[in-house]
Scaffold this motif. Structure first.
Motif, PDB file in Angstrom:
ATOM      1  N   GLN A 154       1.088  -1.035   0.074  1.00  0.00           N
ATOM      2  CA  GLN A 154       0.104  -0.094  -0.243  1.00  0.00           C
ATOM      3  C   GLN A 154       0.802   1.078  -0.451  1.00  0.00           C
ATOM      4  O   GLN A 154       0.246   2.043  -1.256  1.00  0.00           O
ATOM      5  CB  GLN A 154      -0.994   0.211   1.017  1.00  0.00           C
ATOM      6  N   TYR A 155       1.917   1.099   0.694  1.00  0.00           N
ATOM      7  CA  TYR A 155       2.751   2.675   0.760  1.00  0.00           C
ATOM      8  C   TYR A 155       3.500   2.246  -0.392  1.00  0.00           C
ATOM      9  O   TYR A 155       3.670   3.187  -0.639  1.00  0.00           O
ATOM     10  CB  TYR A 155       4.189   2.093   1.469  1.00  0.00           C
ATOM     11  N   GLY A 156       4.488   1.372  -1.184  1.00  0.00           N
ATOM     12  CA  GLY A 156       4.511   1.263  -2.374  1.00  0.00           C
ATOM     13  C   GLY A 156       5.934   0.739  -2.263  1.00  0.00           C
ATOM     14  O   GLY A 156       6.917   1.648  -1.613  1.00  0.00           O
ATOM     15  N   ARG A 157       6.734   0.158  -3.600  1.00  0.00           N
ATOM     16  CA  ARG A 157       7.863  -0.711  -2.990  1.00  0.00           C
ATOM     17  C   ARG A 157       8.925   0.582  -3.306  1.00  0.00           C
ATOM     18  O   ARG A 157       9.792   0.955  -2.460  1.00  0.00           O
ATOM     19  CB  ARG A 157       8.008  -1.871  -3.766  1.00  0.00           C
ATOM     20  N   SER A 158       8.313   0.996  -4.361  1.00  0.00           N
ATOM     21  CA  SER A 158       9.817   2.484  -4.911  1.00  0.00           C
ATOM     22  C   SER A 158      10.189   3.206  -3.429  1.00  0.00           C
ATOM     23  O   SER A 158      10.780   3.606  -3.418  1.00  0.00           O
ATOM     24  CB  SER A 158       9.583   2.195  -6.549  1.00  0.00           C
ATOM     25  N   ARG A 159       9.034   4.003  -3.475  1.00  0.00           N
ATOM     26  CA  ARG A 159       9.156   4.801  -2.318  1.00  0.00           C
ATOM     27  C   ARG A 159       9.686   3.758  -1.133  1.00  0.00           C
ATOM     28  O   ARG A 159      10.282   4.991  -0.358  1.00  0.00           O
ATOM     29  CB  ARG A 159       7.596   5.127  -1.695  1.00  0.00           C
ATOM     30  N   LEU A 160       9.456   3.148  -0.780  1.00  0.00           N
ATOM     31  CA  LEU A 160      10.026   2.635   0.596  1.00  0.00           C
ATOM     32  C   LEU A 160      11.570   2.112   0.445  1.00  0.00           C
ATOM     33  O   LEU A 160      12.171   2.205   1.558  1.00  0.00           O
ATOM     34  CB  LEU A 160       8.990   0.798   0.788  1.00  0.00           C
ATOM     35  N   GLN A 161      11.810   2.074  -1.041  1.00  0.00           N
ATOM     36  CA  GLN A 161      13.091   1.768  -1.179  1.00  0.00           C
ATOM     37  C   GLN A 161      13.932   2.804  -1.002  1.00  0.00           C
ATOM     38  O   GLN A 161      15.278   2.851  -0.626  1.00  0.00           O
ATOM     39  CB  GLN A 161      13.201   1.167  -2.680  1.00  0.00           C
ATOM     40  N   ARG A 162      13.439   3.874  -1.654  1.00  0.00           N
ATOM     41  CA  ARG A 162      14.026   5.310  -1.508  1.00  0.00           C
ATOM     42  C   ARG A 162      14.023   5.877   0.022  1.00  0.00           C
ATOM     43  O   ARG A 162      15.118   6.468   1.032  1.00  0.00           O
ATOM     44  CB  ARG A 162      12.991   6.407  -2.701  1.00  0.00           C
ATOM     45  N   ALA A 163      12.869   5.705   0.503  1.00  0.00           N
ATOM     46  CA  ALA A 163      12.637   5.972   2.341  1.00  0.00           C
ATOM     47  C   ALA A 163      14.190   5.171   2.999  1.00  0.00           C
ATOM     48  O   ALA A 163      14.595   5.140   4.139  1.00  0.00           O
ATOM     49  CB  ALA A 163      11.813   5.389   2.338  1.00  0.00           C
ATOM     50  N   VAL A 164      14.358   3.724   2.907  1.00  0.00           N
ATOM     51  CA  VAL A 164      15.229   3.202   3.269  1.00  0.00           C
ATOM     52  C   VAL A 164      16.914   3.443   2.715  1.00  0.00           C
ATOM     53  O   VAL A 164      17.653   3.547   4.181  1.00  0.00           O
ATOM     54  CB  VAL A 164      14.470   1.364   2.892  1.00  0.00           C
ATOM     55  N   ALA A 165      16.945   3.655   2.145  1.00  0.00           N
ATOM     56  CA  ALA A 165      18.052   4.322   1.928  1.00  0.00           C
ATOM     57  C   ALA A 165      18.381   5.816   1.881  1.00  0.00           C
ATOM     58  O   ALA A 165      18.991   5.490   2.456  1.00  0.00           O
ATOM     59  CB  ALA A 165      17.895   4.326   0.118  1.00  0.00           C
ATOM     60  N   GLU A 166      17.466   6.344   2.240  1.00  0.00           N
ATOM     61  CA  GLU A 166      17.525   7.526   3.594  1.00  0.00           C
ATOM     62  C   GLU A 166      17.828   7.226   4.410  1.00  0.00           C
ATOM     63  O   GLU A 166      18.735   7.733   5.469  1.00  0.00           O
ATOM     64  CB  GLU A 166      16.271   8.733   3.235  1.00  0.00           C
ATOM     65  N   LEU A 167      17.035   5.961   5.042  1.00  0.00           N
ATOM     66  CA  LEU A 167      17.218   5.933   6.380  1.00  0.00           C
ATOM     67  C   LEU A 167      19.065   5.080   6.851  1.00  0.00           C
ATOM     68  O   LEU A 167      19.447   5.834   8.081  1.00  0.00           O
ATOM     69  CB  LEU A 167      16.429   5.044   7.384  1.00  0.00           C
ATOM     70  N   ARG A 168      18.724   4.447   5.608  1.00  0.00           N
ATOM     71  CA  ARG A 168      20.621   4.017   6.330  1.00  0.00           C
ATOM     72  C   ARG A 168      21.733   4.978   6.080  1.00  0.00           C
ATOM     73  O   ARG A 168      23.358   4.732   6.729  1.00  0.00           O
ATOM     74  CB  ARG A 168      20.702   3.143   5.634  1.00  0.00           C
ATOM     75  N   ALA A 169      21.758   5.683   5.126  1.00  0.00           N
ATOM     76  CA  ALA A 169      22.325   6.467   4.424  1.00  0.00           C
ATOM     77  C   ALA A 169      22.277   8.045   6.042  1.00  0.00           C
ATOM     78  O   ALA A 169      23.983   7.842   6.707  1.00  0.00           O
ATOM     79  CB  ALA A 169      22.483   7.102   3.182  1.00  0.00           C
ATOM     80  N   ARG A 170      21.463   7.968   6.360  1.00  0.00           N
ATOM     81  CA  ARG A 170      21.496   8.774   7.732  1.00  0.00           C
ATOM     82  C   ARG A 170      22.141   8.822   8.691  1.00  0.00           C
ATOM     83  O   ARG A 170      22.851   8.769   9.724  1.00  0.00           O
ATOM     84  CB  ARG A 170      20.632   9.325   8.145  1.00  0.00           C
ATOM     85  N   ARG A 171      21.864   7.094   9.145  1.00  0.00           N
ATOM     86  CA  ARG A 171      22.766   6.188   9.892  1.00  0.00           C
ATOM     87  C   ARG A 171      23.773   5.821  10.081  1.00  0.00           C
ATOM     88  O   ARG A 171      24.339   5.747  11.275  1.00  0.00           O
ATOM     89  CB  ARG A 171      21.987   4.491  10.835  1.00  0.00           C
ATOM     90  N   GLU A 172      24.395   5.291   8.152  1.00  0.00           N
ATOM     91  CA  GLU A 172      25.777   5.697   8.441  1.00  0.00           C
ATOM     92  C   GLU A 172      26.524   7.019   9.088  1.00  0.00           C
ATOM     93  O   GLU A 172      27.429   7.378   9.471  1.00  0.00           O
ATOM     94  CB  GLU A 172      26.069   4.713   7.232  1.00  0.00           C
ATOM     95  N   ALA A 173      25.631   7.825   8.574  1.00  0.00           N
ATOM     96  CA  ALA A 173      25.958   9.757   8.926  1.00  0.00           C
ATOM     97  C   ALA A 173      26.676   9.387  10.028  1.00  0.00           C
ATOM     98  O   ALA A 173      27.728   9.309  11.022  1.00  0.00           O
ATOM     99  CB  ALA A 173      26.001  10.293   8.143  1.00  0.00           C
ATOM    100  N   LEU A 174      25.480   9.040  11.168  1.00  0.00           N
ATOM    101  CA  LEU A 174      25.723   9.338  12.560  1.00  0.00           C
ATOM    102  C   LEU A 174      26.555   7.935  13.536  1.00  0.00           C
ATOM    103  O   LEU A 174      27.742   9.037  13.976  1.00  0.00           O
ATOM    104  CB  LEU A 174      24.230   8.946  12.939  1.00  0.00           C
ATOM    105  N   ALA A 175      26.732   7.061  12.989  1.00  0.00           N
ATOM    106  CA  ALA A 175      27.559   6.324  13.516  1.00  0.00           C
ATOM    107  C   ALA A 175      29.325   6.817  13.100  1.00  0.00           C
ATOM    108  O   ALA A 175      30.023   6.474  13.764  1.00  0.00           O
ATOM    109  CB  ALA A 175      27.406   4.819  12.921  1.00  0.00           C
ATOM    110  N   LYS A 176      29.084   7.407  12.159  1.00  0.00           N
ATOM    111  CA  LYS A 176      31.021   7.764  11.322  1.00  0.00           C
ATOM    112  C   LYS A 176      30.939   9.442  11.846  1.00  0.00           C
ATOM    113  O   LYS A 176      32.214   9.349  13.145  1.00  0.00           O
ATOM    114  CB  LYS A 176      31.027   8.100  10.020  1.00  0.00           C
ATOM    115  N   ARG A 177      29.843   9.968  12.393  1.00  0.00           N
ATOM    116  CA  ARG A 177      30.102  11.223  13.288  1.00  0.00           C
ATOM    117  C   ARG A 177      30.373  10.910  14.911  1.00  0.00           C
ATOM    118  O   ARG A 177      31.034  11.298  15.682  1.00  0.00           O
ATOM    119  CB  ARG A 177      28.674  11.868  12.804  1.00  0.00           C
TER     120      ARG A 177
END
Length: 480
Positions: free
Chosen positions: A377-400
Motif C-alpha cells: 500500500q505504501y509503495g515499494r519504490s517509495r519504500l526503497q527510497r526511504a530505506v536508503a535515506e534511513l540507512r545513509a542517515r544511520r551510517e552518517a551518524l555512526a561515523k560522526r
C-alpha cells in the motif's frame, strides 16, 4: 485525524466494556466481539531535518505527529533499539513516560496500572497524564487503558521464532530451568519435553515467548496436539517474506540492499499444511483490533519507515543504532558474496524451533503478511527510497558519533552511562563516543548510544527529581 477505523472505533468503547469482554477473552478464546481489521494509514512523504546528509525531496507534512504511544516491548526481537528511539523522541519533545518503579512492570505477571510510577486512577482519557508506555510488560489491555488514552497508537515487534530461540537460549539460559538443563539449543529442540516443564521458573522464555508477551493464553489443545511449523495452503500466502532465521542480528541495521527488492517464498512453505485452531485465529484477529502496527525484526528498516509514516514523524525521529546486541554468537551459515546459505544442520534447527514455538510461528506468519500488505500500500519504490535515506542517515551518524563507527566489546566501554548490562552467556555490545565532539553533537550522540536501563534512569530522574542523588546499582538490574 480523519475517519475512525474499525480498530480505533473499537478502542473508544473499551473502557466501559472491557471487564466483561476480557473475561470472555480469557475463558472462550477472545470472543468474536474482538474481531476487527487492522488499522492502516497513508501519510505524506518523509523528510530529513538536519544537514549531516542532504535531504532527498523533502516535503511539508500536512499531518500532526502522534504523541500518545503504547509500545509492547517483546523480548529478543530488536525491541531495545525501538525503545531507544522512543526514549530519545519523548525526551526531546518533553513527553511524559509511564515508567516502572524499577525496570519492568512486574514481568512476567500481567501488566497492572498500579505498577506505573506516579499513577493515580483517572476518570477520563483527557485526564491521563502519560504520553508513552514502552517498557517491558506482559500485555494486559484492560489495565493499559487505565493508564493510556484509548486512542493511543498501539504497536509492537515480532521476530522469526527460530532466530528468537537462538538469542533467547544464550541470553536466558541462567534463568530458564528448561534452557539451563539443556547442553545446547540443538539438544533442547531435538527433545524439548525432556527439559521443559510448563510453569517452571523462567520457562516462559523457552516456548512461545512472543505469544506470552502479547498476554495471550495458550490454547488448551496445544498441550497435547501435534505441532507443525508449516503454513496454510492458501494461494494468497505467496506474500510471506522470510529472511534466513540464522542470519546475524547485526544485518538488521546494516546499510545493505533493501529487503523489499526481491524475496521469494520458499517452495516448501507453499506446499505444506498448517491449520491453526479457531482459538489461535481469534487471538490473531483480536491483536489486529488492538495494534495499529506490528513491526517485523527481519525487516527492521522497512518497519521503521512505516512507523514514521504512521506517526507522522521524520526519518530522523526513527534513525538509531542497534541496542542489546549479543557478540560472538556462532552462526551455522555460509556467507557468499550475494547470498546467505543455511547448512543442513541450521535448516533442521530452524524447522524444530518453529515447530516447538508453534504459536509464535503462527503469530509471526500473520504479522509478516500484514507488514507486507502495508508495504504494498505504501509503495515499494517509495519504500526503497526511504530505506536508503534511513540507512545513509544511520551510517552518517555512526561515523560522526562512534569510535570505530560500530558497536564494540564492553571491555572497551569505560563510561558507565554507556555500558550495557551484561547478561547471559554472550557479551552485550555497546558504544564509545568519538572524542572531540562539540557539546551539541555530544549530547545527540550520547542519546543515541545510551542503553535502555540508563536512559530509563535518566527519564525517571527528569520526571521524579531525586532528593538525594545515588549511583546506578547495576547489580540489581533485570534483563531487558
Amino acid at each position: 485525524m480523519g475517519p475512525l477505523s474499525p480498530a480505533r472505533t473499537m478502542r473508544l468503547w473499551r473502557p466501559r466494556s472491557l471487564g466483561v469482554a476480557l473475561g470472555v477473552f480469557m475463558t472462550i478464546g477472545f470472543g468474536l466481539q474482538f474481531l476487527g481489521g487492522s488499522f492502516q494509514r497513508r501519510l505524506p512523504g518523509l523528510q530529513l531535518r538536519q544537514s549531516w546528509i542532504p535531504s532527498l525531496g523533502s516535503t511539508v507534512k500536512s499531518c500532526l505527529p502522534r504523541h500518545r504511544l503504547v509500545f509492547l516491548k517483546t523480548h529478543k526481537s530488536g525491541s531495545s533499539s525501538v525503545l531507544n528511539l522512543l526514549h530519545r523522541y519523548g525526551d526531546q519533545q518533553g513527553l511524559r513516560f509511564a515508567l516502572p518503579a524499577h525496570y519492568q512492570f512486574g514481568y512476567p505477571k500481567l501488566f497492572q496500572a498500579s505498577k506505573v510510577k506516579g499513577y493515580h486512577p483517572q476518570s477520563s482519557d483527557t485526564q491521563k497524564p502519560f504520553h508513552i508506555l514502552c517498557h517491558h510488560m506482559r500485555f494486559n489491555l484492560k489495565e493499559v487503558l487505565q493508564v493510556m488514552p484509548s486512542d493511543s497508537f498501539f504497536f509492537s515487534i515480532v521476530r522469526d521464532p527460530a532466530a528468537l530461540a537462538r538469542s533467547a537460549f544464550s541470553y536466558y539460559k541462567s534463568v530458564s530451568s528448561a534452557f539451563r538443563k539443556a547442553p545446547s539449543l540443538a539438544a533442547f529442540l531435538s527433545n524439548p519435553q525432556a527439559f521443559y516443564k510448563p510453569g517452571a521458573r523462567g520457562n516462559h522464555y523457552a516456548r512461545n515467548l512472543l505469544w506470552f508477551d502479547f498476554g495471550l493464553p495458550s490454547p488448551p489443545e496445544t498441550k497435547t496436539m501435534k505441532v507443525s511449523p508449516q503454513l496454510p495452503r492458501d494461494p494468497k500466502s505467496l506474500q510471506l517474506h522470510i529472511v534466513p532465521s540464522g542470519a546475524s542480528p547485526g544485518t538488521l541495521l546494516r546499510p545493505v540492499t533493501t529487503a523489499a527488492d526481491s524475496y521469494k517464498q520458499p517452495a516448501s512453505l507453499v506446499s505444506s499444511d498448517f491449520r491453526p485452531s479457531s482459538f489461535i485465529q481469534w487471538g490473531l484477529a483480536w491483536l489486529d483490533s488492538v495494534f495499529d502496527l506490528v513491526m517485523v525484526a527481519e525487516y527492521f528498516d522497512e518497519s521503521l519507515v512505516l512507523l514514521a509514516d504512521a506517526l507522522c514523524w521524520s526519518l530522523d525521529d526513527v534513525v538509531g543504532f542497534m541496542h542489546n546486541a549479543q557478540a560472538g554468537k556462532k552462526q551455522s551459515l555460509i556467507r557468499t558474496a550475494n547470498k546467505t546459505v543455511a547448512t543442513g544442520e541450521d535448516q533442521q534447527l530452524t524447522k524444530q524451533a518453529r515447530a516447538w514455538n508453534n504459536l509464535d510461528w503462527a503469530l509471526y506468519i500473520h504479522f509478516n503478511r500484514s507488514l507486507w500488505a502495508r508495504i504494498e500500500q505504501y509503495g515499494r519504490s517509495r519504500l526503497q527510497r526511504a530505506v536508503a535515506e534511513l540507512r545513509a542517515r544511520r551510517e552518517a551518524l555512526a561515523k560522526r558519533c562512534l569510535m570505530g563507527g560500530e558497536a564494540l566489546d564492553p571491555k572497551y566501554i569505560a563510561d558507565a552511562k554507556l555500558r550495557p548490562l551484561q547478561f547471559g552467556s554472550a557479551k552485550v555490545l555497546g558504544y564509545v563516543l568519538q572524542s572531540g565532539l562539540n557539546q551539541k553533537d555530544k549530547e545527540e550522540c550520547e542519546r543515541l548510544a545510551t542503553p535502555e536501563l540508563q536512559y530509563k534512569d535518566k527519564l525517571d530522574a527528569k520526571q521524579f527529581p531525586p532528593t538525594v542523588s545515588s549511583p546506578l546499582k547495576t547489580s540489581r538490574l533485570l534483563p531487558p
